[in-house]
Design a protein around this motif. Sequence first.
Motif, PDB file in Angstrom:
ATOM      1  N   LEU A  78       0.934  -1.210   0.177  1.00 53.74           N
ATOM      2  CA  LEU A  78       0.123  -0.122  -0.082  1.00 53.74           C
ATOM      3  C   LEU A  78       0.996   1.293   0.017  1.00 53.74           C
ATOM      4  O   LEU A  78       0.264   2.441   0.080  1.00 53.74           O
ATOM      5  CB  LEU A  78      -0.869  -0.064   1.308  1.00 53.74           C
ATOM      6  CG  LEU A  78      -2.017  -1.162   1.296  1.00 53.74           C
ATOM      7  CD1 LEU A  78      -3.062  -0.945   2.446  1.00 53.74           C
ATOM      8  CD2 LEU A  78      -2.654  -1.130  -0.054  1.00 53.74           C
ATOM      9  N   ASP A  79       1.951   1.143   0.099  1.00 51.20           N
ATOM     10  CA  ASP A  79       3.181   2.332   0.024  1.00 51.20           C
ATOM     11  C   ASP A  79       4.326   1.688  -0.687  1.00 51.20           C
ATOM     12  O   ASP A  79       5.309   1.799   0.041  1.00 51.20           O
ATOM     13  CB  ASP A  79       3.177   2.719   1.374  1.00 51.20           C
ATOM     14  CG  ASP A  79       4.189   4.306   1.309  1.00 51.20           C
ATOM     15  OD1 ASP A  79       3.965   4.714   0.350  1.00 51.20           O
ATOM     16  OD2 ASP A  79       4.728   4.380   2.432  1.00 51.20           O
ATOM     17  N   ILE A  80       4.261   1.412  -1.948  1.00 54.00           N
ATOM     18  CA  ILE A  80       5.268   0.673  -2.959  1.00 54.00           C
ATOM     19  C   ILE A  80       6.079   1.659  -3.870  1.00 54.00           C
ATOM     20  O   ILE A  80       6.809   1.311  -4.341  1.00 54.00           O
ATOM     21  CB  ILE A  80       4.459  -0.634  -3.514  1.00 54.00           C
ATOM     22  CG1 ILE A  80       5.624  -1.484  -3.833  1.00 54.00           C
ATOM     23  CG2 ILE A  80       3.707   0.091  -4.552  1.00 54.00           C
ATOM     24  CD1 ILE A  80       4.885  -2.854  -4.085  1.00 54.00           C
ATOM     25  N   GLY A  81       5.981   2.693  -3.416  1.00 52.80           N
ATOM     26  CA  GLY A  81       6.610   3.814  -4.271  1.00 52.80           C
ATOM     27  C   GLY A  81       5.858   4.921  -5.103  1.00 52.80           C
ATOM     28  O   GLY A  81       4.814   4.669  -5.293  1.00 52.80           O
ATOM     29  N   GLU A  82       6.527   5.864  -5.441  1.00 53.36           N
ATOM     30  CA  GLU A  82       5.907   7.176  -6.004  1.00 53.36           C
ATOM     31  C   GLU A  82       5.301   6.551  -7.350  1.00 53.36           C
ATOM     32  O   GLU A  82       5.979   5.824  -8.027  1.00 53.36           O
ATOM     33  CB  GLU A  82       7.180   8.200  -6.234  1.00 53.36           C
ATOM     34  CG  GLU A  82       6.150   9.488  -6.763  1.00 53.36           C
ATOM     35  CD  GLU A  82       7.414  10.495  -7.013  1.00 53.36           C
ATOM     36  OE1 GLU A  82       6.867  11.602  -7.384  1.00 53.36           O
ATOM     37  OE2 GLU A  82       8.666  10.331  -6.582  1.00 53.36           O
ATOM     38  N   GLY A 142      -9.718  -0.846   5.451  1.00 54.87           N
ATOM     39  CA  GLY A 142      -8.973  -1.855   5.470  1.00 54.87           C
ATOM     40  C   GLY A 142      -9.193  -2.661   4.205  1.00 54.87           C
ATOM     41  O   GLY A 142      -9.949  -2.561   3.336  1.00 54.87           O
ATOM     42  N   TYR A 143      -7.956  -3.251   3.931  1.00 56.71           N
ATOM     43  CA  TYR A 143      -7.756  -3.851   2.458  1.00 56.71           C
ATOM     44  C   TYR A 143      -7.680  -5.543   2.839  1.00 56.71           C
ATOM     45  O   TYR A 143      -6.591  -5.884   3.562  1.00 56.71           O
ATOM     46  CB  TYR A 143      -6.508  -3.498   1.827  1.00 56.71           C
ATOM     47  CG  TYR A 143      -6.157  -3.588   0.651  1.00 56.71           C
ATOM     48  CD1 TYR A 143      -6.126  -2.601  -0.196  1.00 56.71           C
ATOM     49  CD2 TYR A 143      -6.080  -4.887  -0.110  1.00 56.71           C
ATOM     50  CE1 TYR A 143      -5.871  -2.773  -1.755  1.00 56.71           C
ATOM     51  CE2 TYR A 143      -5.629  -5.041  -1.523  1.00 56.71           C
ATOM     52  CZ  TYR A 143      -5.639  -4.188  -2.232  1.00 56.71           C
ATOM     53  OH  TYR A 143      -5.700  -4.458  -3.527  1.00 56.71           O
ATOM     54  N   CYS A 144      -8.303  -6.168   1.867  1.00 59.74           N
ATOM     55  CA  CYS A 144      -8.173  -7.828   2.086  1.00 59.74           C
ATOM     56  C   CYS A 144      -8.565  -8.223   3.510  1.00 59.74           C
ATOM     57  O   CYS A 144      -9.576  -7.882   3.972  1.00 59.74           O
ATOM     58  CB  CYS A 144      -6.958  -8.142   1.575  1.00 59.74           C
ATOM     59  SG  CYS A 144      -7.008 -10.049   1.266  1.00 59.74           S
ATOM     60  N   LEU A 145      -7.723  -9.068   4.063  1.00 56.90           N
ATOM     61  CA  LEU A 145      -8.026  -9.656   5.661  1.00 56.90           C
ATOM     62  C   LEU A 145      -8.027  -8.452   6.544  1.00 56.90           C
ATOM     63  O   LEU A 145      -8.527  -8.610   7.464  1.00 56.90           O
ATOM     64  CB  LEU A 145      -6.953 -10.532   5.875  1.00 56.90           C
ATOM     65  CG  LEU A 145      -7.269 -11.246   6.897  1.00 56.90           C
ATOM     66  CD1 LEU A 145      -8.443 -12.144   7.182  1.00 56.90           C
ATOM     67  CD2 LEU A 145      -6.057 -12.398   7.438  1.00 56.90           C
ATOM     68  N   GLY A 146      -7.146  -7.349   6.058  1.00 53.62           N
ATOM     69  CA  GLY A 146      -7.005  -6.106   6.882  1.00 53.62           C
ATOM     70  C   GLY A 146      -8.656  -5.370   7.006  1.00 53.62           C
ATOM     71  O   GLY A 146      -8.990  -4.893   7.902  1.00 53.62           O
ATOM     72  N   GLY A 147      -9.440  -5.778   5.748  1.00 54.79           N
ATOM     73  CA  GLY A 147     -10.759  -5.290   5.999  1.00 54.79           C
ATOM     74  C   GLY A 147     -11.834  -6.234   6.707  1.00 54.79           C
ATOM     75  O   GLY A 147     -12.566  -5.566   7.697  1.00 54.79           O
ATOM     76  N   VAL A 165     -14.150   2.053   5.498  1.00 57.52           N
ATOM     77  CA  VAL A 165     -13.913   1.703   3.990  1.00 57.52           C
ATOM     78  C   VAL A 165     -13.202   0.155   3.914  1.00 57.52           C
ATOM     79  O   VAL A 165     -12.357  -0.266   4.510  1.00 57.52           O
ATOM     80  CB  VAL A 165     -12.862   2.592   3.339  1.00 57.52           C
ATOM     81  CG1 VAL A 165     -12.730   2.042   1.880  1.00 57.52           C
ATOM     82  CG2 VAL A 165     -13.526   4.138   3.443  1.00 57.52           C
ATOM     83  N   LEU A 166     -14.016  -0.898   3.244  1.00 61.80           N
ATOM     84  CA  LEU A 166     -13.678  -2.139   3.195  1.00 61.80           C
ATOM     85  C   LEU A 166     -13.314  -2.538   1.576  1.00 61.80           C
ATOM     86  O   LEU A 166     -14.191  -2.301   0.895  1.00 61.80           O
ATOM     87  CB  LEU A 166     -14.398  -3.020   3.621  1.00 61.80           C
ATOM     88  CG  LEU A 166     -15.085  -2.762   5.035  1.00 61.80           C
ATOM     89  CD1 LEU A 166     -16.261  -3.793   5.383  1.00 61.80           C
ATOM     90  CD2 LEU A 166     -14.147  -3.139   6.053  1.00 61.80           C
ATOM     91  N   ALA A 167     -12.028  -2.745   1.354  1.00 60.25           N
ATOM     92  CA  ALA A 167     -11.607  -3.093  -0.003  1.00 60.25           C
ATOM     93  C   ALA A 167     -11.288  -4.464  -0.234  1.00 60.25           C
ATOM     94  O   ALA A 167     -10.660  -5.110   0.475  1.00 60.25           O
ATOM     95  CB  ALA A 167     -10.431  -2.242  -0.528  1.00 60.25           C
TER      96      ALA A 167
END
Length: 357
Positions: A78-82, A142-147, A165-167
């Motif tokens: 989720l923070d993989i580069g500019e 939340g994203y995936c299992l984080g959701g 927010v659930l993605a």
Amino acid sequence: MSASFRNFIPMLHLDKEKVRWDQINKVLTETKPDIVPTPREIIWKKNKSTLYYHPAKEKKYEIPLFLVYSLLNKPYILDIGEGSSVVGGLTERGYDVYFLDWGSPGYEDSDITLDNYIFDYLENAVKRALRHSGAKEISMVGYCLGGTISAIFTSITKLPIKNLVLATVPIDFSIGIVPDKWLKGLQNGIINFDHFSDVYGVIPSEYLYLMFRGLSPVYVSPWVNLITRAHDEEYVKKWRRMDKWTKDTASFSGAAFKQMFNDLYKDNKLLKGELIIGGRKVDLKNITCPVFVFSTSRDTLILEEQSLPVMDMISSEDKTYEVFEGGHVSLALTGKFAVFADNWLKTRSNKIKKVTV
């Protein structure tokens, strides 16, 4: 060469082909690229977990965001580069972002359960984010299992959650991408991970990597995409970062692993309203805040049918469900995640009024 022959076999663009194969050689021979995060500071730590604060480039909203990713993978996807960062896209759009990195557990962490992660780690991290921000409320993303974890947390916490927010979120674990025989074997108790978890204590990252590779329908496809688009240097940069993340799997606490497979995959307790976390019954109808749920049309990990039930389980009057073009991971890599989330959040995050003199 005759015109008809040239039409039958198109001429190669030699300069383009040279760039293509130079880029492929780079992928095969050079070390994995460094991942440069969006500007951040550490504001809280517990054991292996770290809470990062990413300030908005120009703050536009009073309500900060709290990002939660899966326990099964490292969260820097989720923070993989500019140009590809979900976090960066959100800070550019005026949100303060808090991002929890669960970390990789060591053998001494084998007894950490989902209850521990949700109460001892997530809830305390959200408290710290609220105190740090000075905000009265916070939005969970939340994203995936984080959701799944975010939905569980929102339903049982007393903290002020403004939006959820659930993605690509799994809620119904009775269906999935695993072969039917495996899923039925797990549900019937023929396949059991208890002994496996007890023996290892902490599930090694190498085993989780093999598990994900086994669940990926056709893992040659990323290489086909690379060869096809290797003349595009920006695409190759993103591909290399993605390839690094794919192979950089986290380890997993044995106790949490057993709990997840028994309570969620085997018994589907979240959907049935039977899940108990920290002595509290998890009932998603307790969620009353505005909720945005979205899936992707080409998701090969979390099916849309796994996410949809949450819409009938929550009590929120303000709830939205959408399906967007894309895949499970490309949602993050293309920057679309931040766009979709912002379009929904911006009218629900208390826009700061500019004071004119």
